[in-house]
Design a protein around this motif. Structure first.
Motif, mmCIF file in Angstrom:
data_model
loop_
_atom_site.group_PDB
_atom_site.id
_atom_site.type_symbol
_atom_site.label_atom_id
_atom_site.label_comp_id
_atom_site.label_asym_id
_atom_site.label_seq_id
_atom_site.Cartn_x
_atom_site.Cartn_y
_atom_site.Cartn_z
ATOM 1 N N CYS A 1 70.240 -43.843 -7.642
ATOM 2 C CA CYS A 1 69.648 -44.994 -6.943
ATOM 3 C C CYS A 1 70.687 -45.814 -6.199
ATOM 4 C CB CYS A 1 68.907 -45.880 -7.954
ATOM 5 S SG CYS A 1 67.623 -45.020 -8.882
ATOM 6 N N ALA A 2 71.795 -45.198 -5.843
ATOM 7 C CA ALA A 2 72.919 -45.926 -5.250
ATOM 8 C C ALA A 2 72.539 -46.659 -3.966
ATOM 9 C CB ALA A 2 74.082 -44.966 -4.990
ATOM 10 N N ASP A 3 71.718 -46.052 -3.116
ATOM 11 C CA ASP A 3 71.359 -46.695 -1.848
ATOM 12 C C ASP A 3 70.664 -48.037 -2.091
ATOM 13 O OD1 ASP A 3 72.440 -44.625 -0.435
ATOM 14 O OD2 ASP A 3 70.521 -43.703 0.118
ATOM 15 N N PHE A 4 69.775 -48.065 -3.066
ATOM 16 C CA PHE A 4 69.064 -49.303 -3.362
ATOM 17 C C PHE A 4 70.004 -50.324 -4.006
ATOM 18 C CE2 PHE A 4 65.823 -51.743 -5.945
ATOM 19 C CZ PHE A 4 65.304 -52.431 -4.856
ATOM 20 N N VAL A 5 70.906 -49.854 -4.851
ATOM 21 C CA VAL A 5 71.899 -50.756 -5.455
ATOM 22 C C VAL A 5 72.725 -51.420 -4.367
ATOM 23 C CG1 VAL A 5 73.959 -50.871 -6.913
ATOM 24 C CG2 VAL A 5 71.995 -49.511 -7.641
ATOM 25 N N HIS A 6 73.113 -50.647 -3.363
ATOM 26 C CA HIS A 6 73.907 -51.220 -2.264
ATOM 27 C C HIS A 6 73.109 -52.281 -1.519
ATOM 28 C CE1 HIS A 6 76.169 -47.109 -2.226
ATOM 29 N NE2 HIS A 6 76.520 -47.880 -3.236
ATOM 30 N N ALA A 7 71.818 -52.021 -1.309
ATOM 31 C CA ALA A 7 70.964 -53.005 -0.632
ATOM 32 C C ALA A 7 70.825 -54.275 -1.473
ATOM 33 C CB ALA A 7 69.593 -52.405 -0.343
ATOM 34 N N LEU A 8 70.681 -54.109 -2.793
ATOM 35 C CA LEU A 8 70.596 -55.263 -3.689
ATOM 36 C C LEU A 8 71.884 -56.072 -3.664
ATOM 37 C CD1 LEU A 8 68.908 -53.623 -6.828
ATOM 38 C CD2 LEU A 8 67.872 -55.350 -5.354
ATOM 39 N N ALA A 9 73.018 -55.385 -3.726
ATOM 40 C CA ALA A 9 74.305 -56.077 -3.723
ATOM 41 C C ALA A 9 74.520 -56.850 -2.422
ATOM 42 C CB ALA A 9 75.430 -55.072 -3.942
ATOM 43 N N SER A 10 74.164 -56.226 -1.308
ATOM 44 C CA SER A 10 74.315 -56.889 -0.013
ATOM 45 C C SER A 10 73.476 -58.158 0.051
ATOM 46 C CB SER A 10 73.901 -55.928 1.107
ATOM 47 O OG SER A 10 74.001 -56.566 2.368
ATOM 48 N N GLU A 11 72.224 -58.072 -0.414
ATOM 49 C CA GLU A 11 71.346 -59.235 -0.409
ATOM 50 C C GLU A 11 71.853 -60.308 -1.381
ATOM 51 O OE1 GLU A 11 68.060 -61.488 0.850
ATOM 52 O OE2 GLU A 11 68.839 -59.590 1.627
ATOM 53 N N ALA A 12 72.380 -59.870 -2.523
ATOM 54 C CA ALA A 12 72.896 -60.821 -3.507
ATOM 55 C C ALA A 12 74.057 -61.633 -2.939
ATOM 56 C CB ALA A 12 73.332 -60.072 -4.770
ATOM 57 N N TYR A 13 74.967 -60.960 -2.267
ATOM 58 C CA TYR A 13 76.086 -61.694 -1.665
ATOM 59 C C TYR A 13 75.603 -62.617 -0.543
ATOM 60 C CZ TYR A 13 79.516 -58.952 -4.297
ATOM 61 O OH TYR A 13 80.270 -58.390 -5.301
ATOM 62 N N ASP A 14 74.556 -62.187 0.164
ATOM 63 C CA ASP A 14 74.013 -63.030 1.239
ATOM 64 C C ASP A 14 73.458 -64.345 0.708
ATOM 65 O OD1 ASP A 14 74.671 -61.231 3.205
ATOM 66 O OD2 ASP A 14 72.649 -60.381 3.397
ATOM 67 N N VAL A 15 72.901 -64.334 -0.518
ATOM 68 C CA VAL A 15 72.351 -65.576 -1.070
ATOM 69 C C VAL A 15 73.390 -66.358 -1.868
ATOM 70 C CG1 VAL A 15 70.022 -64.620 -1.146
ATOM 71 C CG2 VAL A 15 71.441 -64.557 -3.211
ATOM 72 N N GLY A 16 74.634 -65.847 -1.916
ATOM 73 C CA GLY A 16 75.711 -66.613 -2.535
ATOM 74 C C GLY A 16 76.101 -66.196 -3.928
ATOM 75 N N ALA A 17 75.891 -64.939 -4.300
ATOM 76 C CA ALA A 17 76.260 -64.477 -5.636
ATOM 77 C C ALA A 17 77.733 -64.719 -5.913
ATOM 78 C CB ALA A 17 75.955 -62.986 -5.787
ATOM 79 N N TYR A 18 78.032 -65.112 -7.154
ATOM 80 C CA TYR A 18 79.440 -65.265 -7.549
ATOM 81 C C TYR A 18 80.142 -63.915 -7.463
ATOM 82 C CZ TYR A 18 83.488 -65.912 -10.574
ATOM 83 O OH TYR A 18 84.758 -65.945 -11.070
ATOM 84 N N ASP A 19 79.481 -62.891 -8.004
ATOM 85 C CA ASP A 19 79.956 -61.516 -7.902
ATOM 86 C C ASP A 19 78.853 -60.596 -8.409
ATOM 87 O OD1 ASP A 19 81.623 -59.468 -7.218
ATOM 88 O OD2 ASP A 19 83.162 -59.891 -8.717
ATOM 89 N N VAL A 20 78.977 -59.299 -8.112
ATOM 90 C CA VAL A 20 77.999 -58.306 -8.540
ATOM 91 C C VAL A 20 78.720 -57.219 -9.319
ATOM 92 C CG1 VAL A 20 76.270 -56.612 -7.815
ATOM 93 C CG2 VAL A 20 76.559 -58.743 -6.515
ATOM 94 N N ALA A 21 78.224 -56.927 -10.514
ATOM 95 C CA ALA A 21 78.763 -55.834 -11.326
ATOM 96 C C ALA A 21 77.676 -54.783 -11.502
ATOM 97 C CB ALA A 21 79.210 -56.354 -12.690
ATOM 98 N N VAL A 22 78.055 -53.514 -11.402
ATOM 99 C CA VAL A 22 77.089 -52.429 -11.535
ATOM 100 C C VAL A 22 77.415 -51.589 -12.765
ATOM 101 C CG1 VAL A 22 75.996 -50.453 -10.440
ATOM 102 C CG2 VAL A 22 76.809 -52.347 -9.027
#
Length: 410
Positions: A34-55
């Motif tokens: 599911c890597a493609d969707f994870v990348h989309a989630l991470a991109s959106e998370a950083y766009d809303v100001g995530a401190y960081d994303v761990a997978v």
């Protein structure tokens, strides 16, 4: 998959699912497929100001090799470094997204005892983490996207490409994502409807639910004083409103631990630990499963019920209309996230503390005193049918028909 739709789905999960806040950490549990969707989630998370994303990646093929060939004692312990990963992120207020997209037949050739011991070890080690999520101390959301093995199970007569595309179509429909629609707005309307249902149920303060259908279910479930019906959206300890499941069609509460009596027949297979349990019947007395049988996977059902002392009691009671979109699709998803939203269901094991007044702040002993079940497992199984009737009993003794022919009467 259309990139624009993938981004729209990811935005829904980040902005409605976990409702990620500025400077909040995010953890994503995901199969590597599911890597493609994870990348989309991470991109959106950083766009809303995530401190960081761990997978936290999961490799099913490797997991199968390990369960098949590693020494048995390896499954009786949970690595300290993995426990630290969960404990550290929960303590820092992280949001958690889990992508549920496993191969339904993955562990069909694995000794069920190995799976149970691994589940027990993880359950004990991660008890604090799971308790925080089930008490909404941290925001969390379970979602899904297709994998090839899963899609082929759902659509066995299609090519791999066709099966994946069909499953994508069904998933996006279930989560109300479309090319022209506003998914966030659609979810606000849907959540409002579910909360109207919970308001009706909470206003009646039912003391008992009685389930009956032609399949053979005749079950009475007592509800403890102070129980709370929930559905659609939840609120974290910090006040953040989030949707724990995408999709969701259910309203749910907890049963009184020792107040379940009668017979219930499963209406759909249960996918548990990479195996299917189907055609099963359970007999309850004073809350506990005292007898059971299954047409397929009875050994796995036995292992589940013997995971710990609380696994043979119920922790959740959920109502889902038979005319829900997922039910009307007529598809068996072999995935609890979807199948539970096509059918009324119950859950073995741990109850959600948020489903009883002030439960999120109670100790396990206090919860037990209020009739709330505890376990290291929480496994949903489906019991809804087109002819299901559910009658509630009010504190004054009045009988109120809640569901008839599988659907709400109000």
């Amino acid at each position: 998959m259309n990139t624009a739709l993938l981004k729209k789905y990811a935005a829904l999960v980040i902005r409605v699912g976990v409702n990620l806040q500025q400077d909040q950490p995010l953890v994503i549990h995901a199969p590597i497929a599911c890597a493609d969707f994870v990348h989309a989630l991470a991109s959106e998370a950083y766009d809303v100001g995530a401190y960081d994303v761990a997978v936290n990646w999961n490799d099913e093929a490797f997991a199968h090799i390990r369960f098949q060939k590693a020494q048995a004692e390896r499954f009786r312990a949970f690595p300290a470094w993995r426990k630290l990963f969960y404990d550290d992120h929960t303590a820092r207020g992280a949001a958690f997204i889990s992508i549920a997209a496993s191969d339904p037949d993955l562990y069909s050739d694995i000794d069920p005892k190995r799976l149970t011991e691994a589940s027990q070890a993880a359950g004990k080690a991660l008890m604090d983490y799971r308790a925080r999520l089930m008490s909404n101390k941290n925001t969390w959301c379970v979602v899904s996207v297709p994998t090839t093995a899963w899609a082929r199970k759902v659509f066995p007569h299609c090519s791999e490409e066709e099966a994946v595309e069909k499953l994508w179509t069904k998933i996006l429909h279930a989560v109300r994502v479309s090319p022209e629609g506003d998914a966030v707005a659609a979810w606000k309307i849907h959540i409002e409807r579910l909360q109207q249902i919970t308001a009706f149920l909470n206003a009646h303060a039912f003391t008992e639910l009685h389930y009956r259908n032609a399949l053979g279910t005749d079950l009475r479930i007592e509800l403890p004083k102070g129980h709370i019906w929930m559905g659609g959206a939840e609120k974290s300890a910090a006040g953040t409103v989030f949707a724990a499941n995408l999709p969701t069609e259910e309203v749910y509460t907890l049963p009184k631990r020792d107040g379940v009596n009668g017979t219930v027949v499963a209406s759909k297979p249960l996918h548990y630990n990479g195996n299917l349990i189907s055609g099963f019947t359970l007999e309850f007395r004073a809350g506990r499963v005292v007898d059971y049988k299954a047409e397929q996977g009875e050994a796995y059902l036995k292992e589940l019920l013997h995971t710990d002392e609380g696994a043979s009691f119920l922790g959740e009671v959920a109502l889902v209309p038979h005319d829900s979109p997922i039910s009307q699709s007529g598809i068996l998803f072999y995935n609890t996230l979807f199948d539970e939203n096509a059918s009324c269901h119950l859950a073995f094991g741990k109850a959600y503390p948020t489903c009883i007044e002030n439960g999120e702040d109670m100790t396990e002993d206090e919860l037990r005193h209020h009739g709330v079940n505890h376990s290291i497992v929480h496994e949903d199984f489906m019991i809804g049918t087109a002819d299901l009737m559910v009658v509630g009993r009010t504190p004054s003794g009045e009988a109120v028909t809640i569901m008839e022919n599988g659907n709400f009467t109000f």
